[in-house]
Each structure stands twice: as structure tokens, then as C-alpha cells.
Scaffold this active site. Structure first.
Site, PDB file in Angstrom:
ATOM      1  CG  LEU A  33      -2.131  -1.463   1.320  1.00 46.11           C
ATOM      2  CD1 LEU A  33      -3.213  -0.952   2.637  1.00 46.11           C
ATOM      3  CD2 LEU A  33      -3.006  -1.476   0.084  1.00 46.11           C
ATOM      4  CG  HIS A  34       1.501   3.298  -3.296  1.00 45.84           C
ATOM      5  ND1 HIS A  34      -0.059   4.089  -3.691  1.00 45.84           N
ATOM      6  CD2 HIS A  34       1.197   2.076  -3.506  1.00 45.84           C
ATOM      7  CE1 HIS A  34      -0.167   3.512  -4.169  1.00 45.84           C
ATOM      8  NE2 HIS A  34       0.415   2.639  -5.076  1.00 45.84           N
ATOM      9  CG  HIS A  37      -3.098   1.092  -2.286  1.00 45.48           C
ATOM     10  ND1 HIS A  37      -1.677   0.982  -2.364  1.00 45.48           N
ATOM     11  CD2 HIS A  37      -3.869   0.422  -3.648  1.00 45.48           C
ATOM     12  CE1 HIS A  37      -1.467   0.464  -3.041  1.00 45.48           C
ATOM     13  NE2 HIS A  37      -2.562  -0.031  -3.980  1.00 45.48           N
ATOM     14  CD  GLN A  62      -4.701  -8.901 -10.531  1.00 44.66           C
ATOM     15  OE1 GLN A  62      -6.141  -8.882 -10.414  1.00 44.66           O
ATOM     16  NE2 GLN A  62      -4.848  -6.976 -10.969  1.00 44.66           N
ATOM     17  CD  GLN A 154      -7.681  -2.493 -12.558  1.00 40.69           C
ATOM     18  OE1 GLN A 154      -6.833  -3.733 -12.138  1.00 40.69           O
ATOM     19  NE2 GLN A 154      -7.244  -1.963 -10.937  1.00 40.69           N
ATOM     20  CB  SER A 186       2.891   2.109  -9.248  1.00 43.85           C
ATOM     21  OG  SER A 186       2.780   0.753  -9.802  1.00 43.85           O
TER      22      SER A 186
HETATM   23  O1  PAF Z   1      -5.505  -2.680  -8.615  1.00 39.43           O
HETATM   24  C1  PAF Z   1      -4.929  -3.689  -8.063  1.00 39.43           C
HETATM   25  O2  PAF Z   1      -4.709  -3.429  -7.402  1.00 39.43           O
HETATM   26  C2  PAF Z   1      -5.977  -5.343  -8.840  1.00 39.43           C
HETATM   27  O3  PAF Z   1      -5.562  -5.155  -9.869  1.00 39.43           O
HETATM   28  C3  PAF Z   1      -6.737  -5.340  -7.931  1.00 39.43           C
HETATM   29  C4  PAF Z   1      -8.295  -4.394  -8.148  1.00 39.43           C
HETATM   30  C5  PAF Z   1      -6.578  -5.559  -6.558  1.00 39.43           C
HETATM   31  C6  PAF Z   1      -7.607  -7.094  -8.308  1.00 39.43           C
HETATM   32  O4  PAF Z   1      -6.618  -7.914  -8.003  1.00 39.43           O
END
Ligand code: PAF
Length: 285
Positions: A33-34, A37, A62, A154, A186
Site C-alpha cells: 500500500l502507498h 491506496h 492476473q 481496469q 505505484s
Molecule cells: O488494481 C489492483 O490492485 C488489482 O488489479 C485489483 C483490482 C486489486 C484486482 O486484483
């Protein structure tokens, strides 16, 4: 703050919270987390959420072969500390087996929006995102869920997913949080060496050049892409794409009528970074 590892327990907790009159806000994350978030958490509070759930799950679905699944930063203790200090109520930290138990065989695919930009360079990525997000939404239930605009494709895909599958969820898009020099926050910035970190501002410099030209009246996609590309070319090792697309359909356009998404993905060493701006909608500091 409660840390929950089991899916059913998380689902029950969110349901009970609603029964007690809480308005649930949800921030799905992969951890590390940064400030970006934390801005998602703050945005949910600002729109009235009174109970905040955060999920931390590095979703293997993913990541493609050769991508950074194994080295993706895992900083659970610091993440829990950050959640606690931001007043998060519940943190869902499932194992891979908990999310995808033996026999799990459902995949969610959002057609069209998944195919361009990131989709061309990360085949299967968005199917993994859509599948995990759909499962998380099914567990959390009715809520507001915050997604950052840095991952613009996304965000669009999740909006489509919610509409198509009628999830009782309101998506809250949140502006990209940037470092003082403009670099988009990021989790992958942690991979950059100090020298690479300096070069990484090439993307935001490119985006700014395009914003400036757009504000002076430039509307041709090719010209704006060329302006954005130049500083990236000079500072990154490889460019995946610099593209002006329609901000809704994400389809390429030649000329901007009102707004357009300018999106960039490029690599420095082993690190792949993405960033974007919506021309005609946002300015970059
Ligand atoms: O953006 C992200 O961190 C990821 O793609 C998510 C939405 C948590 C899904 O794993």
C-alpha cells in the site's frame, strides 16, 4: 480493525455491518500500500461510507508467464499498520486456496474493453482482474468500491462488469496520486533503482507536454502521441504503447472532439510502468 482470512467470514461481516446500518466502502488491493491506496480509502469516507473494508490479495490469475508475480512486493505488516492508521474496519487477506479452491473453474471476461492497450501486451490479465473483482464483489455485497484512475482501463472494465452483471455496487473513481515530481504512485515503483527512478518521470513529462499542446488547441491524436512519446523514448528502455483513445470505448481515434484518454506503458529495466491523463478533463500538476 479486524483481519479476516476466510471468504465466508468476510461475506458475513460485510452483511452484518449493513444490517447494523453501516454504509460499506470497499478498496480491493494487491497490498504494498502507498498514498494512492490511502486516497481510495479517503474517497470512500468522503462519499459517506461508515465501514471500510480493504482486501489484500496478490491475484495470480492476473499475472502472465514471465511477469512479476513472484517478486511482487508483499508487505503485509506495513499494510495492516497503514490500514489501521487510516481507520479501516476490516481487512480481508485470503490465501490463494481460499479464493480459488480446488474445482474453481469460472472465468469472467469483459469483451471489447479488455482487448486494446494493456490487453495487447498482457494477454489474460483482464480476465484475471475481472474474475477476482467479481468474486470480491460477490463477497462484499452492496457497497461503494473505489478504483484508481491510474489503472484507467481496469476502471472502465470494472464499471462495465458492474453494469453488465448488475452488481449492487457503486464504483468511485479516484484521481491518480503523484509524487512531488509527478511520477504516478505505484507499488511497482519500489522496483526502480535510484537512477531508474529519476528516468521514470519521462512518462509524466510526456503526458504534460501533450496536455499543454491540447490546451493550446492541438486535437490530432498522432501529434499528441508524438509529443508524449518523445520524453518516454529518451528515458525508458522500451515503449509498449503511447495511445490516444476514446475515454469510454478505449478505441483509437484520429481526432479529439471533446475528451480523450492518452495512455502510456513503458519499461525501464525489469520494471513496467503505466500512466495516463484524460485530455479535456484533467490537468497534471
Ligand atoms: O488494481 C489492483 O490492485 C488489482 O488489479 C485489483 C483490482 C486489486 C484486482 O486484483
Amino acid at each position: 480493525m479486524e483481519v479476516i482470512c476466510k471468504a465466508k467470514a468476510f461475506q458475513r461481516t460485510c452483511e452484518e455491518a449493513r444490517q447494523k446500518g453501516k454504509s460499506v466502502g470497499f478498496v480491493p488491493t494487491m497490498g504494498a500500500l502507498h498514498a494512492g491506496h490511502l486516497a481510495l480509502i479517503d474517497a470512500l469516507r468522503a462519499c459517506g461510507c461508515t465501514g471500510i473494508a480493504v482486501s489484500i490479495f496478490v491475484n495470480p490469475l492476473q499475472f502472465g508467464p514471465g511477469e512479476d508475480l513472484d517478486r511482487y512486493p508483499r508487505t503485509l505488516d506495513a499494510d495492516l499498520e497503514a490500514c489501521k492508521s487510516r481507520g479501516v474496519d476490516w481487512v480481508f487477506v485470503p490465501s490463494v486456496e481460499e479464493m480459488y479452491p480446488a474445482g474453481f473453474s469460472t472465468k469472467v471476461r469483459v469483451e471489447g474493453l479488455s482487448e486494446g492497450l494493456e490487453g495487447r501486451f498482457r494477454p489474460g490479465h483482464f480476465e484475471g482482474v475481472a474474475t477476482v473483482v467479481a468474486k470480491l464483489f460477490a463477497l462484499v455485497g452492496p457497497c461503494r468500491a473505489a478504483f484508481g484512475r491510474k489503472d484507467y482501463q481496469q476502471l472502465r472494465l470494472v464499471e462495465r462488469l458492474v453494469e453488465d452483471l448488475a452488481f449492487p455496487i457503486e464504483i468511485v473513481p479516484v484521481r491518480t496520486v503523484r509524487e512531488a515530481d509527478g511520477l504516478a504512485m505505484s507499488s511497482r515503483n519500489r522496483y526502480l533503482s535510484p537512477e531508474e527512478r529519476k528516468r521514470a518521470t519521462g512518462i509524466v513529462r510526456g503526458l504534460r507536454a501533450a496536455v499543454e499542446a491540447f490546451e493550446k488547441g492541438e486535437r490530432l491524436a498522432k501529434s499528441l502521441e508524438a509529443l508524449a512519446r518523445a520524453p518516454v523514448e529518451a528515458s525508458f528502455d522500451a515503449i509498449d504503447y503511447v495511445a490516444v483513445v476514446d475515454p469510454k470505448s478505449l478505441q483509437p481515434i484520429d481526432r479529439i472532439e471533446e475528451k480523450a484518454l492518452l495512455a502510456v506503458a513503458a519499461r525501464i529495466g525489469q520494471t513496467r510502468l503505466i500512466d495516463n491523463v484524460v485530455l479535456g478533463e484533467e490537468r497534471l500538476l
